[in-house]
Design a protein around this motif. Structure first.
Motif, short mmCIF file in Angstrom:
data_model
loop_
_atom_site.label_atom_id
_atom_site.label_comp_id
_atom_site.label_asym_id
_atom_site.label_seq_id
_atom_site.Cartn_x
_atom_site.Cartn_y
_atom_site.Cartn_z
N PRO A 1 56.22 41.32 44.06
CA PRO A 1 55.29 42.40 43.49
C PRO A 1 54.08 41.80 42.56
O PRO A 1 53.01 41.84 42.58
CB PRO A 1 55.99 43.49 42.89
CG PRO A 1 57.38 43.33 42.97
CD PRO A 1 57.72 41.85 43.57
N PHE A 2 54.83 40.84 41.60
CA PHE A 2 54.02 40.11 40.59
C PHE A 2 53.16 39.14 41.15
O PHE A 2 51.91 39.00 40.79
CB PHE A 2 55.05 39.64 39.51
CG PHE A 2 55.82 40.65 38.92
CD1 PHE A 2 55.07 41.66 38.09
CD2 PHE A 2 56.98 40.51 39.10
CE1 PHE A 2 56.04 42.42 37.44
CE2 PHE A 2 57.92 41.52 38.43
CZ PHE A 2 57.52 42.55 37.76
N VAL A 3 53.63 38.36 42.20
CA VAL A 3 53.02 37.44 42.84
C VAL A 3 51.65 37.81 43.58
O VAL A 3 50.49 37.45 43.48
CB VAL A 3 53.90 36.63 43.96
CG1 VAL A 3 52.91 35.61 44.78
CG2 VAL A 3 54.67 35.71 42.89
N PHE A 4 51.86 38.85 44.36
CA PHE A 4 50.84 39.61 45.27
C PHE A 4 49.90 40.26 44.38
O PHE A 4 48.66 40.36 44.57
CB PHE A 4 51.31 40.39 46.32
CG PHE A 4 52.23 39.97 47.21
CD1 PHE A 4 51.79 38.67 47.96
CD2 PHE A 4 53.52 40.19 47.47
CE1 PHE A 4 52.23 37.86 49.16
CE2 PHE A 4 54.02 39.53 48.82
CZ PHE A 4 53.55 38.33 49.32
N SER A 5 50.31 40.91 43.40
CA SER A 5 49.40 41.42 42.40
C SER A 5 48.54 40.28 41.73
O SER A 5 47.36 40.61 41.35
CB SER A 5 50.23 42.20 41.23
OG SER A 5 50.84 43.36 41.85
N LEU A 6 49.15 39.21 41.52
CA LEU A 6 48.26 38.15 40.59
C LEU A 6 47.29 37.66 41.75
O LEU A 6 46.05 37.33 41.35
CB LEU A 6 49.29 37.02 40.21
CG LEU A 6 48.55 35.85 39.77
CD1 LEU A 6 47.90 36.23 38.38
CD2 LEU A 6 49.70 34.77 39.61
N ILE A 7 47.58 37.62 42.83
CA ILE A 7 46.74 37.10 44.13
C ILE A 7 45.51 38.01 44.01
O ILE A 7 44.17 37.78 44.06
CB ILE A 7 47.22 37.00 45.42
CG1 ILE A 7 48.35 35.91 45.54
CG2 ILE A 7 46.35 36.83 46.49
CD1 ILE A 7 49.40 35.77 46.58
N VAL A 8 45.63 39.26 44.09
CA VAL A 8 44.48 40.37 44.21
C VAL A 8 43.70 40.41 42.90
O VAL A 8 42.63 40.51 42.96
CB VAL A 8 45.27 41.95 44.66
CG1 VAL A 8 44.22 42.80 44.51
CG2 VAL A 8 45.88 41.72 45.99
N TYR A 9 44.57 40.42 41.82
CA TYR A 9 43.76 40.20 40.49
C TYR A 9 43.01 39.28 40.56
O TYR A 9 41.85 39.07 40.14
CB TYR A 9 44.87 40.01 39.38
CG TYR A 9 44.23 39.76 38.01
CD1 TYR A 9 43.69 40.94 37.38
CD2 TYR A 9 44.20 38.59 37.57
CE1 TYR A 9 42.92 40.52 36.20
CE2 TYR A 9 43.43 38.37 36.51
CZ TYR A 9 42.80 39.05 35.52
OH TYR A 9 42.27 38.96 34.43
N LEU A 10 43.33 37.89 41.01
CA LEU A 10 42.31 36.68 41.00
C LEU A 10 41.21 36.87 41.75
O LEU A 10 39.93 36.55 41.49
CB LEU A 10 43.06 35.49 41.51
CG LEU A 10 44.16 34.91 40.29
CD1 LEU A 10 44.97 33.74 40.93
CD2 LEU A 10 43.63 34.80 39.34
N ILE A 11 41.54 37.58 42.80
CA ILE A 11 40.43 37.98 43.87
C ILE A 11 39.19 38.79 43.08
O ILE A 11 38.33 38.66 43.32
CB ILE A 11 40.82 38.54 45.41
CG1 ILE A 11 41.58 37.55 46.17
CG2 ILE A 11 39.78 39.12 45.91
CD1 ILE A 11 42.57 37.81 46.87
N VAL A 12 39.85 39.84 42.33
CA VAL A 12 38.99 40.85 41.85
C VAL A 12 38.33 40.17 40.52
O VAL A 12 37.15 40.37 40.28
CB VAL A 12 39.81 42.03 41.36
CG1 VAL A 12 38.90 43.09 40.32
CG2 VAL A 12 40.33 42.78 42.40
N TRP A 13 39.05 39.19 39.66
CA TRP A 13 38.64 38.65 38.60
C TRP A 13 37.43 37.83 38.87
O TRP A 13 36.65 37.62 38.02
CB TRP A 13 39.86 37.80 37.98
CG TRP A 13 39.33 36.88 36.86
CD1 TRP A 13 39.12 37.40 35.53
CD2 TRP A 13 39.02 35.58 36.80
NE1 TRP A 13 38.47 36.48 34.84
CE2 TRP A 13 38.64 35.27 35.54
CE3 TRP A 13 38.85 34.63 37.87
CZ2 TRP A 13 38.17 33.99 35.24
CZ3 TRP A 13 38.47 33.29 37.65
CH2 TRP A 13 38.06 33.00 36.36
#
Length: 73
Positions: free
Chosen positions: A49-61
């Motif tokens: 959950p943390f890895v996929f959230s980080l990936i999406v966060y970077l895409i949004v960031w």
């Protein structure tokens, strides 16, 4: 920093509820207990959950940071 943490937590909750809605409604405690035994795409269960959230966060960031820099100029 605090705002970015809230964005990350928001993405985390959105993805967790969106991807596993039925499990969170039917049996949330069992879902949390079985988390270490799960996993996706080779990412260990507890971390996925943390890895996929980080990936999406970077895409949004990325676009957020570009628009922030353009608005400062």
């Amino acid at each position: 920093m605090k705002k970015e943490l809230l964005v990350y937590i928001g993405i985390f909750l959105f993805l967790a509820i969106g991807m596993h809605f039925k499990q969170w409604i039917d049996h949330p405690i069992d879902h949390l207990i079985n988390l270490p035994h799960g996993g996706a795409f080779g990412v260990p269960g507890t971390l996925h959950p943390f890895v996929f959230s980080l990936i999406v966060y970077l895409i949004v960031w990325l676009p957020r940071s570009i628009f922030k820099k353009k608005s400062k100029d």
